[in-house]
Write a protein that holds these residues in place. Structure first.
Motif, PDB file in Angstrom:
ATOM      1  N   GLU A   1       0.822  -1.215   0.000  1.00 55.21           N
ATOM      2  CA  GLU A   1       0.000   0.000   0.000  1.00 55.21           C
ATOM      3  C   GLU A   1       0.855   1.263   0.000  1.00 55.21           C
ATOM      4  N   SER A   2       1.987   1.231   0.683  1.00 50.14           N
ATOM      5  CA  SER A   2       2.869   2.403   0.653  1.00 50.14           C
ATOM      6  C   SER A   2       3.485   2.587  -0.729  1.00 50.14           C
ATOM      7  N   TYR A   3       3.719   1.482  -1.426  1.00 53.26           N
ATOM      8  CA  TYR A   3       4.392   1.516  -2.730  1.00 53.26           C
ATOM      9  C   TYR A   3       3.473   2.030  -3.827  1.00 53.26           C
TER      10      TYR A   3
ATOM     11  N   GLN B   1      12.600   7.016  -1.648  1.00 55.08           N
ATOM     12  CA  GLN B   1      13.025   6.410  -0.386  1.00 55.08           C
ATOM     13  C   GLN B   1      12.029   5.360   0.094  1.00 55.08           C
ATOM     14  N   THR B   2      10.734   5.715   0.129  1.00 55.12           N
ATOM     15  CA  THR B   2       9.745   4.758   0.628  1.00 55.12           C
ATOM     16  C   THR B   2       9.610   3.565  -0.313  1.00 55.12           C
ATOM     17  N   LYS B   3       9.742   3.812  -1.607  1.00 59.51           N
ATOM     18  CA  LYS B   3       9.666   2.694  -2.561  1.00 59.51           C
ATOM     19  C   LYS B   3      10.837   1.728  -2.360  1.00 59.51           C
ATOM     20  N   ALA B   4      11.999   2.269  -2.043  1.00 52.23           N
ATOM     21  CA  ALA B   4      13.163   1.405  -1.812  1.00 52.23           C
ATOM     22  C   ALA B   4      12.930   0.509  -0.595  1.00 52.23           C
ATOM     23  N   TYR B   5      12.389   1.082   0.479  1.00 49.94           N
ATOM     24  CA  TYR B   5      12.085   0.286   1.672  1.00 49.94           C
ATOM     25  C   TYR B   5      10.994  -0.741   1.374  1.00 49.94           C
ATOM     26  N   GLY B   6       9.948  -0.320   0.656  1.00 51.15           N
ATOM     27  CA  GLY B   6       8.856  -1.227   0.336  1.00 51.15           C
ATOM     28  C   GLY B   6       9.291  -2.352  -0.600  1.00 51.15           C
ATOM     29  N   TYR B   7      10.084  -2.015  -1.587  1.00 48.10           N
ATOM     30  CA  TYR B   7      10.594  -3.000  -2.546  1.00 48.10           C
ATOM     31  C   TYR B   7      11.412  -4.059  -1.818  1.00 48.10           C
ATOM     32  N   ASP B   8      12.288  -3.603  -0.925  1.00 49.40           N
ATOM     33  CA  ASP B   8      13.116  -4.541  -0.152  1.00 49.40           C
ATOM     34  C   ASP B   8      12.251  -5.448   0.719  1.00 49.40           C
ATOM     35  N   ALA B   9      11.217  -4.865   1.322  1.00 48.65           N
ATOM     36  CA  ALA B   9      10.339  -5.662   2.180  1.00 48.65           C
ATOM     37  C   ALA B   9       9.621  -6.742   1.382  1.00 48.65           C
TER      38      ALA B   9
ATOM     39  N   ALA C   1       3.885  -4.133 -11.459  1.00 49.03           N
ATOM     40  CA  ALA C   1       4.912  -4.771 -12.295  1.00 49.03           C
ATOM     41  C   ALA C   1       6.273  -4.702 -11.622  1.00 49.03           C
ATOM     42  N   GLU C   2       6.570  -3.566 -11.001  1.00 48.34           N
ATOM     43  CA  GLU C   2       7.852  -3.420 -10.300  1.00 48.34           C
ATOM     44  C   GLU C   2       7.930  -4.361  -9.104  1.00 48.34           C
ATOM     45  N   LEU C   3       6.819  -4.492  -8.401  1.00 47.49           N
ATOM     46  CA  LEU C   3       6.802  -5.375  -7.235  1.00 47.49           C
ATOM     47  C   LEU C   3       6.877  -6.846  -7.643  1.00 47.49           C
TER      48      LEU C   3
ATOM     49  N   SER D   1       5.906  -8.201 -20.218  1.00 47.82           N
ATOM     50  CA  SER D   1       5.352  -6.863 -20.418  1.00 47.82           C
ATOM     51  C   SER D   1       4.879  -6.342 -19.072  1.00 47.82           C
ATOM     52  N   GLN D   2       4.621  -5.041 -19.008  1.00 47.62           N
ATOM     53  CA  GLN D   2       4.176  -4.435 -17.756  1.00 47.62           C
ATOM     54  C   GLN D   2       2.866  -5.069 -17.277  1.00 47.62           C
ATOM     55  N   VAL D   3       1.940  -5.266 -18.193  1.00 52.20           N
ATOM     56  CA  VAL D   3       0.656  -5.856 -17.825  1.00 52.20           C
ATOM     57  C   VAL D   3       0.835  -7.304 -17.374  1.00 52.20           C
ATOM     58  N   GLU D   4       1.659  -8.055 -18.083  1.00 51.37           N
ATOM     59  CA  GLU D   4       1.910  -9.443 -17.706  1.00 51.37           C
ATOM     60  C   GLU D   4       2.516  -9.529 -16.309  1.00 51.37           C
ATOM     61  N   ALA D   5       3.499  -8.662 -16.060  1.00 50.08           N
ATOM     62  CA  ALA D   5       4.155  -8.666 -14.749  1.00 50.08           C
ATOM     63  C   ALA D   5       3.169  -8.286 -13.653  1.00 50.08           C
ATOM     64  N   ALA D   6       2.313  -7.307 -13.930  1.00 50.06           N
ATOM     65  CA  ALA D   6       1.330  -6.874 -12.942  1.00 50.06           C
ATOM     66  C   ALA D   6       0.371  -8.009 -12.605  1.00 50.06           C
ATOM     67  N   HIS D   7      -0.096  -8.707 -13.620  1.00 48.19           N
ATOM     68  CA  HIS D   7      -0.981  -9.850 -13.386  1.00 48.19           C
ATOM     69  C   HIS D   7      -0.266 -10.929 -12.564  1.00 48.19           C
TER      70      HIS D   7
END
Length: 396
Positions: free
Chosen positions: A213-215, A223-231, A313-315, A327-333
């Motif tokens: 949710e933070s991401y 900064q917050t995305k880096a912490y969230g991504y790592d988590a 997709a990033e997560l 693709s972005q959509v594929e990764a998101a799914h």
């Protein structure tokens, strides 16, 4: 339109309000350093805020033994129950005053943490915690405050929030202030070895919810995305291990770090509809917060999909569910499917047996109202949409 305008203004205000980062002491046996840390903070007689089960299981003894060895006097308040109420917090504040305490040590999961924060805030302001509900109503440094989590989920050891319950209104409220961030977080995976698999699962998805949710929210920063991504990366790699083998110390350690990092992320970038609805489930039916988040997360991911797919997709990459060829959509799914699969692996229930269809209109009204203009969600939900979601979670 109002929501978007308010969120944009708050986003700028957020950048101006400094949020402290607790000093982190982590690793096997870290709790043994509590006495030294307390002395460094200037504490002489702490109020230990915990629950009776942690005392019964002998977990609190790790803390009291460390204080006894250093000849540090303390008062033990072990009356905390799930969803700490305003009367309970008032009792803790009275104990703090009566026993001449000058500092607070929170030991436990989210409920002892929330209760301890509220007690400390009431003590420093010398008012009932009820008067501190809301945003920036403390604005004074707390007494020396140490947080020692016994679950890897809430991230409360790193946050600006204390969640309190008004039993008369059957509703949860928050006290939000940067001063609520503990001075020191002592994260010891040995304290989590005896955690039942079910609690391991629910608290783990609680941490995942904070990270996600933070991401995906509008307040997210690099900064917050880096912490969230790592988590997210640590949770997908280690939560199934900790669930399958509760004695896996390294998996426990990784999950405790993930929970802390997710706490750092969401205390700066806020939360979303998973929490808005989960708070109602807790206030109405006392559904454990981690469990409520775990049940709700997949549904909110589906609801917000189109507006947050680039972040999903990033997560997915972080979770090891997708790669650069998708693709972005594929990764998101793949990310949404991965969260649902993780819930199944952890045997998370699909709905809420407590949920009554007749309560849904009021629950939806409260959830939508809680989030509106307060939570930087990627997609707004109206009351009818919230009611439809909740109807899916009624179990017979």
């Amino acid at each position: 339109m109002l929501h978007q305008t308010v969120i944009q203004i708050r986003e700028q205000v957020n950048k101006l309000v400094p949020i402290p980062l607790p000093k982190l002491i982590e690793g096997k046996g870290a709790i043994s350093q509590t006495a030294q840390v307390l002395t460094e903070l200037g504490g002489v007689k702490p109020l230990i805020v915990t629950d009776a089960m942690l005392v019964k299981l002998g977990i609190a003894k790790h803390l009291t033994d460390a204080l006894d060895a250093a000849n540090i006097a303390y008062s033990l308040f072990d009356e905390v129950t799930p969803d700490p109420t305003l009367p309970l917090i008032a009792n803790g504040w009275q104990r703090y005053k009566q026993d001449g305490c000058d500092s607070v040590i929170a030991l436990g999961g989210g409920s002892p943490m929330d209760c301890a924060k509220a007690i400390a805030a009431a003590a420093v302001k010398n008012v009932d915690a009820r008067k501190l509900v809301g945003l920036l109503r403390v604005r004074k440094a707390l007494p020396p405050f140490i947080a020692i989590p016994t679950t890897a989920g809430t991230g409360s050891e790193a946050t600006v929030v204390a969640v309190v319950t008004d039993p008369e209104k059957k509703q949860k409220f928050t006290i939000v202030d940067p001063s609520l961030v503990p001075a020191v977080a002592i994260v010891d995976p040995l304290l989590m070895l005896g955690l039942p698999a079910k609690i391991t699962a629910e608290t783990g998805i609680d941490a995942l919810t904070h990270a996600v949710e933070s991401y995906i929210g509008c307040y997210a920063t690099e900064q917050t995305k880096a912490y969230g991504y790592d988590a997210v990366k640590r949770i997908f790699a280690n939560l199934p291990k900790a669930y399958a083998d509760g004695s896996d110390i390294e998996a426990r350690r990784q999950m405790s770090i993930a929970s802390f990092n997710a706490g750092v992320a969401f205390t700066r970038a806020s939360i979303g509809y998973v929490h808005a609805i989960a708070h109602q489930m807790g206030g109405y039916y006392h559904v454990p917060h981690g469990l409520a988040n775990a049940v709700l997360l997949p549904h909110i991911l589906d609801f917000s999909f189109e507006n947050a797919l680039c972040r999903y997709a990033e997560l997915a990459i972080a979770a090891g569910l997708a790669n650069s060829e998708d693709s972005q959509v594929e990764a998101a799914h793949k990310f949404v499917a991965g969260v649902k699969a993780l819930n199944k692996t952890l045997n998370i229930q699909a709905g809420f047996p407590e949920l009554k269809a007749n309560d849904i209109p009021e629950l939806a009204k409260r959830a939508v109202r809680e989030a509106y203009c307060d939570y930087p969600v990627p997609k707004l939900m109206n009351r009818a949409q919230c009611e439809a979601l909740l109807h899916k979670l009624v179990t017979v």
